[in-house]
Design a protein around this motif. Structure first.
Motif, mmCIF file in Angstrom:
data_model
loop_
_atom_site.group_PDB
_atom_site.id
_atom_site.type_symbol
_atom_site.label_atom_id
_atom_site.label_comp_id
_atom_site.label_asym_id
_atom_site.label_seq_id
_atom_site.Cartn_x
_atom_site.Cartn_y
_atom_site.Cartn_z
ATOM 1 N N ALA A 45 0.845 -1.190 0.000
ATOM 2 C CA ALA A 45 0.000 0.000 0.000
ATOM 3 C C ALA A 45 0.885 1.247 0.000
ATOM 4 O O ALA A 45 2.085 1.179 0.264
ATOM 5 N N VAL A 46 0.257 2.395 -0.246
ATOM 6 C CA VAL A 46 0.989 3.650 -0.377
ATOM 7 C C VAL A 46 0.442 4.701 0.581
ATOM 8 O O VAL A 46 -0.778 4.854 0.719
ATOM 9 N N VAL A 47 1.341 5.413 1.206
ATOM 10 C CA VAL A 47 1.023 6.630 1.939
ATOM 11 C C VAL A 47 1.652 7.753 1.123
ATOM 12 O O VAL A 47 2.863 7.749 0.891
ATOM 13 N N LEU A 48 0.817 8.679 0.649
ATOM 14 C CA LEU A 48 1.317 9.793 -0.151
ATOM 15 C C LEU A 48 1.630 10.994 0.739
ATOM 16 O O LEU A 48 0.810 11.397 1.556
ATOM 17 N N GLY A 49 2.790 11.547 0.539
ATOM 18 C CA GLY A 49 3.172 12.753 1.259
ATOM 19 C C GLY A 49 2.952 13.978 0.395
ATOM 20 O O GLY A 49 3.244 13.954 -0.800
ATOM 21 N N THR A 50 2.408 15.032 0.983
ATOM 22 C CA THR A 50 2.328 16.279 0.232
ATOM 23 C C THR A 50 3.750 16.831 0.119
ATOM 24 O O THR A 50 4.522 16.763 1.071
ATOM 25 N N PRO A 51 4.114 17.375 -1.039
ATOM 26 C CA PRO A 51 5.498 17.771 -1.270
ATOM 27 C C PRO A 51 5.828 19.203 -0.855
ATOM 28 O O PRO A 51 6.794 19.784 -1.342
ATOM 29 N N THR A 52 5.068 19.759 0.037
ATOM 30 C CA THR A 52 5.193 21.182 0.348
ATOM 31 C C THR A 52 6.486 21.561 1.056
ATOM 32 O O THR A 52 6.813 22.738 1.148
ATOM 33 N N ALA A 53 7.245 20.601 1.548
ATOM 34 C CA ALA A 53 8.518 20.928 2.204
ATOM 35 C C ALA A 53 9.592 21.322 1.206
ATOM 36 O O ALA A 53 10.626 21.845 1.593
ATOM 37 N N GLY A 54 9.344 21.078 -0.070
ATOM 38 C CA GLY A 54 10.335 21.408 -1.088
ATOM 39 C C GLY A 54 9.714 22.065 -2.297
ATOM 40 O O GLY A 54 9.532 21.427 -3.330
ATOM 41 N N PRO A 55 9.357 23.360 -2.205
ATOM 42 C CA PRO A 55 8.754 24.019 -3.355
ATOM 43 C C PRO A 55 9.706 24.016 -4.554
ATOM 44 O O PRO A 55 10.916 24.132 -4.385
ATOM 45 N N PRO A 56 9.159 23.874 -5.754
ATOM 46 C CA PRO A 56 9.996 23.799 -6.950
ATOM 47 C C PRO A 56 10.673 25.124 -7.284
ATOM 48 O O PRO A 56 10.191 26.198 -6.911
ATOM 49 N N ALA A 57 11.759 25.028 -8.033
ATOM 50 C CA ALA A 57 12.537 26.210 -8.399
ATOM 51 C C ALA A 57 11.715 27.214 -9.199
ATOM 52 O O ALA A 57 11.853 28.426 -9.005
ATOM 53 N N TRP A 58 10.842 26.729 -10.084
ATOM 54 C CA TRP A 58 10.047 27.675 -10.878
ATOM 55 C C TRP A 58 9.192 28.556 -9.982
ATOM 56 O O TRP A 58 8.997 29.734 -10.251
ATOM 57 N N LEU A 59 8.668 27.985 -8.886
ATOM 58 C CA LEU A 59 7.812 28.741 -7.976
ATOM 59 C C LEU A 59 8.612 29.817 -7.254
ATOM 60 O O LEU A 59 8.210 30.978 -7.196
ATOM 61 N N THR A 60 9.767 29.435 -6.698
ATOM 62 C CA THR A 60 10.544 30.402 -5.909
ATOM 63 C C THR A 60 11.232 31.444 -6.792
ATOM 64 O O THR A 60 11.516 32.541 -6.323
ATOM 65 N N ARG A 61 11.495 31.105 -8.051
ATOM 66 C CA ARG A 61 12.025 32.120 -8.978
ATOM 67 C C ARG A 61 10.936 33.139 -9.322
ATOM 68 O O ARG A 61 11.177 34.343 -9.349
ATOM 69 N N LYS A 62 9.748 32.641 -9.600
ATOM 70 C CA LYS A 62 8.642 33.509 -9.990
ATOM 71 C C LYS A 62 8.116 34.327 -8.805
ATOM 72 O O LYS A 62 7.703 35.477 -8.965
ATOM 73 N N TYR A 63 8.132 33.716 -7.620
ATOM 74 C CA TYR A 63 7.616 34.362 -6.413
ATOM 75 C C TYR A 63 8.657 34.265 -5.295
ATOM 76 O O TYR A 63 8.531 33.436 -4.392
ATOM 77 N N PRO A 64 9.688 35.101 -5.317
ATOM 78 C CA PRO A 64 10.726 35.010 -4.280
ATOM 79 C C PRO A 64 10.180 35.221 -2.868
ATOM 80 O O PRO A 64 10.775 34.755 -1.897
ATOM 81 N N GLU A 65 9.016 35.878 -2.759
ATOM 82 C CA GLU A 65 8.421 36.060 -1.433
ATOM 83 C C GLU A 65 7.961 34.742 -0.824
ATOM 84 O O GLU A 65 7.621 34.673 0.352
ATOM 85 N N ALA A 66 7.976 33.678 -1.624
ATOM 86 C CA ALA A 66 7.631 32.346 -1.113
ATOM 87 C C ALA A 66 8.772 31.727 -0.304
ATOM 88 O O ALA A 66 8.577 30.705 0.346
ATOM 89 N N LEU A 67 9.940 32.343 -0.338
ATOM 90 C CA LEU A 67 11.104 31.826 0.411
ATOM 91 C C LEU A 67 11.135 32.416 1.814
ATOM 92 O O LEU A 67 10.805 33.584 2.025
ATOM 93 N N ARG A 68 11.585 31.614 2.750
ATOM 94 C CA ARG A 68 11.757 32.075 4.128
ATOM 95 C C ARG A 68 12.830 33.159 4.195
ATOM 96 O O ARG A 68 13.711 33.238 3.351
ATOM 97 N N VAL A 69 12.784 33.947 5.258
ATOM 98 C CA VAL A 69 13.783 34.971 5.528
ATOM 99 C C VAL A 69 14.534 34.559 6.782
ATOM 100 O O VAL A 69 13.930 34.202 7.798
ATOM 101 N N GLU A 70 15.849 34.612 6.708
ATOM 102 C CA GLU A 70 16.709 34.269 7.847
ATOM 103 C C GLU A 70 16.773 35.443 8.823
ATOM 104 O O GLU A 70 16.398 36.571 8.482
ATOM 105 N N PRO A 71 17.274 35.213 10.049
ATOM 106 C CA PRO A 71 17.356 36.294 11.029
ATOM 107 C C PRO A 71 18.164 37.506 10.555
ATOM 108 O O PRO A 71 17.912 38.625 10.968
ATOM 109 N N ASP A 72 19.116 37.282 9.645
ATOM 110 C CA ASP A 72 19.914 38.403 9.139
ATOM 111 C C ASP A 72 19.209 39.175 8.024
ATOM 112 O O ASP A 72 19.771 40.100 7.443
#
Length: 192
Positions: A45-72
């Motif tokens: 049987a299969v347990v499917l994981g949502t892939p949200t822990a690794g957004p694709p490069a096309w998404l983060t290039r198009k929407y850089p605001e989708a990336l986390r901001v570090e303390p600095d």
């Protein structure tokens, strides 16, 4: 090899967002369909994981605001896991989109016996973006009303760490956030 190990459940797809959605709105599930059918053939049987822990490069290039901001103040670079910002409306919109597409495709598949929303909640998810900073400052004001009360409750005289309005405007700093890591985490992640 999995069958030889006498396993009967396999977890799939948790970091496969770019394989499922190689470009914005173009979904490719054929490879996953084949994997699920192959596992079924071997009585697994299969347990499917949502892939949200690794957004694709096309998404983060198009929407850089989708990336986390570090303390600095720097946005994290894509390509690792947990680089999406849960505070980003755009990121959450795309997370919902991929999860909905997976649900439509596999929601009634008898060999898919479970869904895994996220397996590392909390892993590097805190974002130090301006919105989180503002919410944290608002929370400080609502809770302590003034700097004197905040300094008293946080015993900031110790190590000469008294906070002023100027310092609070610079939030986030690791020093300030450590006083209330739980609250910062809740504010940073509360969109999930």
């Amino acid at each position: 090899m999995i069958a030889d190990a006498h396993l009967n459940v396999v977890r799939l797809a948790e970091f496969a967002w770019s394989a499922m959605e190689p470009s914005d709105g173009r979904f490719e599930f054929g490879w996953l369909d084949r994997a699920i059918r192959l596992l079924e053939k071997h009585h697994m049987a299969v347990v499917l994981g949502t892939p949200t822990a690794g957004p694709p490069a096309w998404l983060t290039r198009k929407y850089p605001e989708a990336l986390r901001v570090e303390p600095d103040g720097q946005r994290v670079a894509p390509g690792n896991r947990a680089h999406g910002s849960p505070k980003s409306v755009k990121y959450r919109e795309f997370c919902r989109g991929i999860a909905e597409e997976m649900a439509k495709r596999y929601g009634s598949d008898p060999n898919v016996v479970g869904r895994q929303i996220y397996n590392e909640y909390g892993y590097a998810l805190m974002s130090y973006d301006d919105d989180t900073k503002k919410q944290f400052q608002d929370w400080l004001h609502d809770k302590y009303k003034d700097l004197g009360s905040l300094n008293l409750h946080w015993a900031t005289a110790y190590w000469r760490r008294r906070w002023s309005r100027t310092l609070l405007r610079k939030v986030p700093s690791r020093t300030l956030v450590r006083y209330s890591t739980t609250r910062w985490s809740r504010i940073s992640r509360n969109r999930w």
